[in-house]
Design a protein around this motif. Sequence first.
Motif, PDB file in Angstrom:
ATOM      1  N   ARG A   1       0.698   7.558   2.084  1.00  0.00           N
ATOM      2  CA  ARG A   1       0.707   7.388   3.700  1.00  0.00           C
ATOM      3  C   ARG A   1       1.409   6.434   3.909  1.00  0.00           C
ATOM      4  NH1 ARG A   1      -4.463   9.040   5.628  1.00  0.00           N
ATOM      5  NH2 ARG A   1      -3.595   9.636   7.540  1.00  0.00           N
ATOM      6  N   ASP A   2       2.416   6.365   5.294  1.00  0.00           N
ATOM      7  CA  ASP A   2       2.885   5.087   6.289  1.00  0.00           C
ATOM      8  C   ASP A   2       2.223   5.363   7.620  1.00  0.00           C
ATOM      9  OD1 ASP A   2       4.117   3.792   7.946  1.00  0.00           O
ATOM     10  OD2 ASP A   2       5.792   3.575   6.817  1.00  0.00           O
ATOM     11  N   ASN A   3       1.045   5.296   7.783  1.00  0.00           N
ATOM     12  CA  ASN A   3       0.280   5.630   9.010  1.00  0.00           C
ATOM     13  C   ASN A   3       1.374   5.560  10.653  1.00  0.00           C
ATOM     14  OD1 ASN A   3      -1.742   6.678   7.948  1.00  0.00           O
ATOM     15  ND2 ASN A   3      -3.431   5.187   7.924  1.00  0.00           N
ATOM     16  N   ALA A   4       1.998   4.191  10.025  1.00  0.00           N
ATOM     17  CA  ALA A   4       2.638   3.883  11.719  1.00  0.00           C
ATOM     18  C   ALA A   4       4.088   5.028  11.496  1.00  0.00           C
ATOM     19  CB  ALA A   4       3.840   2.639  11.089  1.00  0.00           C
ATOM     20  N   LYS A   5       4.257   5.187  10.745  1.00  0.00           N
ATOM     21  CA  LYS A   5       5.436   6.738  10.673  1.00  0.00           C
ATOM     22  C   LYS A   5       5.244   8.459  10.851  1.00  0.00           C
ATOM     23  CE  LYS A   5       9.046   4.148   8.738  1.00  0.00           C
ATOM     24  NZ  LYS A   5      10.045   4.028   7.301  1.00  0.00           N
ATOM     25  N   ASN A   6       3.539   8.173  10.523  1.00  0.00           N
ATOM     26  CA  ASN A   6       2.835   9.738  11.139  1.00  0.00           C
ATOM     27  C   ASN A   6       3.469  10.063   9.954  1.00  0.00           C
ATOM     28  OD1 ASN A   6       1.432   8.542  12.884  1.00  0.00           O
ATOM     29  ND2 ASN A   6       2.424  10.469  14.396  1.00  0.00           N
ATOM     30  N   THR A   7       3.800   9.739   8.450  1.00  0.00           N
ATOM     31  CA  THR A   7       3.994  10.529   7.332  1.00  0.00           C
ATOM     32  C   THR A   7       3.609  10.232   6.192  1.00  0.00           C
ATOM     33  OG1 THR A   7       6.155  10.251   8.633  1.00  0.00           O
ATOM     34  CG2 THR A   7       6.862  11.312   5.752  1.00  0.00           C
ATOM     35  N   VAL A   8       3.090  11.343   5.636  1.00  0.00           N
ATOM     36  CA  VAL A   8       2.992  10.987   4.190  1.00  0.00           C
ATOM     37  C   VAL A   8       3.756  11.446   3.180  1.00  0.00           C
ATOM     38  CG1 VAL A   8       1.567  13.993   3.826  1.00  0.00           C
ATOM     39  CG2 VAL A   8       0.684  11.883   2.593  1.00  0.00           C
ATOM     40  N   TYR A   9       3.910  11.181   1.971  1.00  0.00           N
ATOM     41  CA  TYR A   9       4.906  10.978   0.619  1.00  0.00           C
ATOM     42  C   TYR A   9       4.208  11.706  -0.617  1.00  0.00           C
ATOM     43  CZ  TYR A   9       7.457   8.267   3.946  1.00  0.00           C
ATOM     44  OH  TYR A   9       7.831   7.484   4.866  1.00  0.00           O
ATOM     45  N   LEU A  10       5.190  12.610  -1.387  1.00  0.00           N
ATOM     46  CA  LEU A  10       4.661  12.611  -2.483  1.00  0.00           C
ATOM     47  C   LEU A  10       5.914  12.119  -4.369  1.00  0.00           C
ATOM     48  CD1 LEU A  10       2.632  13.805  -4.427  1.00  0.00           C
ATOM     49  CD2 LEU A  10       3.328  16.267  -4.146  1.00  0.00           C
ATOM     50  N   GLN A  11       5.799  11.462  -4.312  1.00  0.00           N
ATOM     51  CA  GLN A  11       6.862  10.947  -5.288  1.00  0.00           C
ATOM     52  C   GLN A  11       6.434  11.613  -6.528  1.00  0.00           C
ATOM     53  OE1 GLN A  11       9.494   8.437  -5.328  1.00  0.00           O
ATOM     54  NE2 GLN A  11       9.624   9.706  -6.941  1.00  0.00           N
ATOM     55  N   MET A  12       7.345  12.245  -7.057  1.00  0.00           N
ATOM     56  CA  MET A  12       7.045  13.218  -7.987  1.00  0.00           C
ATOM     57  C   MET A  12       8.241  13.008  -9.453  1.00  0.00           C
ATOM     58  SD  MET A  12       6.831  17.032  -6.581  1.00  0.00           S
ATOM     59  CE  MET A  12       7.659  17.190  -6.037  1.00  0.00           C
ATOM     60  N   ASN A  13       8.017  12.183  -9.881  1.00  0.00           N
ATOM     61  CA  ASN A  13       8.264  11.753 -12.062  1.00  0.00           C
ATOM     62  C   ASN A  13       7.907  12.728 -12.736  1.00  0.00           C
ATOM     63  OD1 ASN A  13       8.960   9.665  -9.779  1.00  0.00           O
ATOM     64  ND2 ASN A  13       7.688   8.315 -10.471  1.00  0.00           N
ATOM     65  N   SER A  14       9.115  12.753 -13.812  1.00  0.00           N
ATOM     66  CA  SER A  14       8.826  13.604 -14.715  1.00  0.00           C
ATOM     67  C   SER A  14       8.790  14.684 -15.345  1.00  0.00           C
ATOM     68  CB  SER A  14       7.891  13.086 -16.312  1.00  0.00           C
ATOM     69  OG  SER A  14       8.125  11.468 -16.142  1.00  0.00           O
ATOM     70  N   LEU A  15       9.379  15.465 -14.036  1.00  0.00           N
ATOM     71  CA  LEU A  15       9.325  17.026 -13.238  1.00  0.00           C
ATOM     72  C   LEU A  15       9.135  17.985 -13.932  1.00  0.00           C
ATOM     73  CD1 LEU A  15      10.395  16.970  -9.689  1.00  0.00           C
ATOM     74  CD2 LEU A  15       8.875  17.418 -10.272  1.00  0.00           C
ATOM     75  N   LYS A  16       8.360  19.200 -14.718  1.00  0.00           N
ATOM     76  CA  LYS A  16       8.802  19.401 -15.831  1.00  0.00           C
ATOM     77  C   LYS A  16       8.514  21.570 -14.909  1.00  0.00           C
ATOM     78  CE  LYS A  16       4.853  17.582 -17.655  1.00  0.00           C
ATOM     79  NZ  LYS A  16       3.893  17.438 -18.477  1.00  0.00           N
ATOM     80  N   PRO A  17       9.301  22.399 -15.701  1.00  0.00           N
ATOM     81  CA  PRO A  17       9.266  23.805 -15.158  1.00  0.00           C
ATOM     82  C   PRO A  17       7.900  23.831 -14.933  1.00  0.00           C
ATOM     83  CG  PRO A  17      10.893  23.314 -17.138  1.00  0.00           C
ATOM     84  CD  PRO A  17      10.011  22.242 -17.233  1.00  0.00           C
ATOM     85  N   ASP A  18       6.695  23.613 -15.166  1.00  0.00           N
ATOM     86  CA  ASP A  18       5.353  24.744 -14.907  1.00  0.00           C
ATOM     87  C   ASP A  18       5.648  23.774 -12.719  1.00  0.00           C
ATOM     88  OD1 ASP A  18       3.635  24.237 -17.385  1.00  0.00           O
ATOM     89  OD2 ASP A  18       5.091  25.821 -16.613  1.00  0.00           O
ATOM     90  N   ASP A  19       6.449  22.347 -12.847  1.00  0.00           N
ATOM     91  CA  ASP A  19       6.041  22.181 -11.375  1.00  0.00           C
ATOM     92  C   ASP A  19       6.391  22.792 -10.243  1.00  0.00           C
ATOM     93  OD1 ASP A  19       6.057  18.787 -12.941  1.00  0.00           O
ATOM     94  OD2 ASP A  19       4.383  19.884 -12.492  1.00  0.00           O
ATOM     95  N   THR A  20       6.985  24.461 -10.885  1.00  0.00           N
ATOM     96  CA  THR A  20       8.401  24.446  -9.339  1.00  0.00           C
ATOM     97  C   THR A  20       7.358  25.580  -8.710  1.00  0.00           C
ATOM     98  OG1 THR A  20      10.053  24.641 -11.634  1.00  0.00           O
ATOM     99  CG2 THR A  20       9.015  26.844  -9.545  1.00  0.00           C
ATOM    100  N   ALA A  21       6.937  25.308  -7.582  1.00  0.00           N
ATOM    101  CA  ALA A  21       5.926  25.677  -6.330  1.00  0.00           C
ATOM    102  C   ALA A  21       6.665  25.703  -4.895  1.00  0.00           C
ATOM    103  CB  ALA A  21       4.603  25.474  -6.748  1.00  0.00           C
TER     104      ALA A  21
END
Length: 124
Positions: free
Chosen positions: A72-92
């Motif tokens: 998260r970056d509280n100065a930018k009011n933003t939260v992130y989710l970095q997703m690596n090595s994605l799999k078909p089961d991550d589809t959503a």
Amino acid sequence: QVQLVESGGGLVQAGSSLRLSCAASVRTFSNYRLAWFRQAPGKEREFVAAISWSGGSTYYADSVKGRFTISRDNAKNTVYLQMNSLKPDDTAVYYCAAGSGSGSAYGRRSYDYWGQGTQVTVSS
């Protein structure tokens, strides 16, 4: 009132990476615990990751541990989710959520505000 807007979803191949962002329109962003949930077709919405108000504590579902990173970056009011090595089961559809910090970080009921979601599709 907290408004959350997700972005960054898309269609990628297995093994690829994506970074989701969630921008919040609230003055006291740093007061909230933030989380990502996801919902695949025909399945219930499930916990993915959460981060405390300071960023000092993070929580992950076993299925994404070691592959996904929440920040998260509280100065930018933003939260992130970095997703690596994605799999078909991550589809959503991935949803951003904000809560006061009470209750379990893993539970849907701990979060009062939700975004509209962003689609992530991983092809094999």
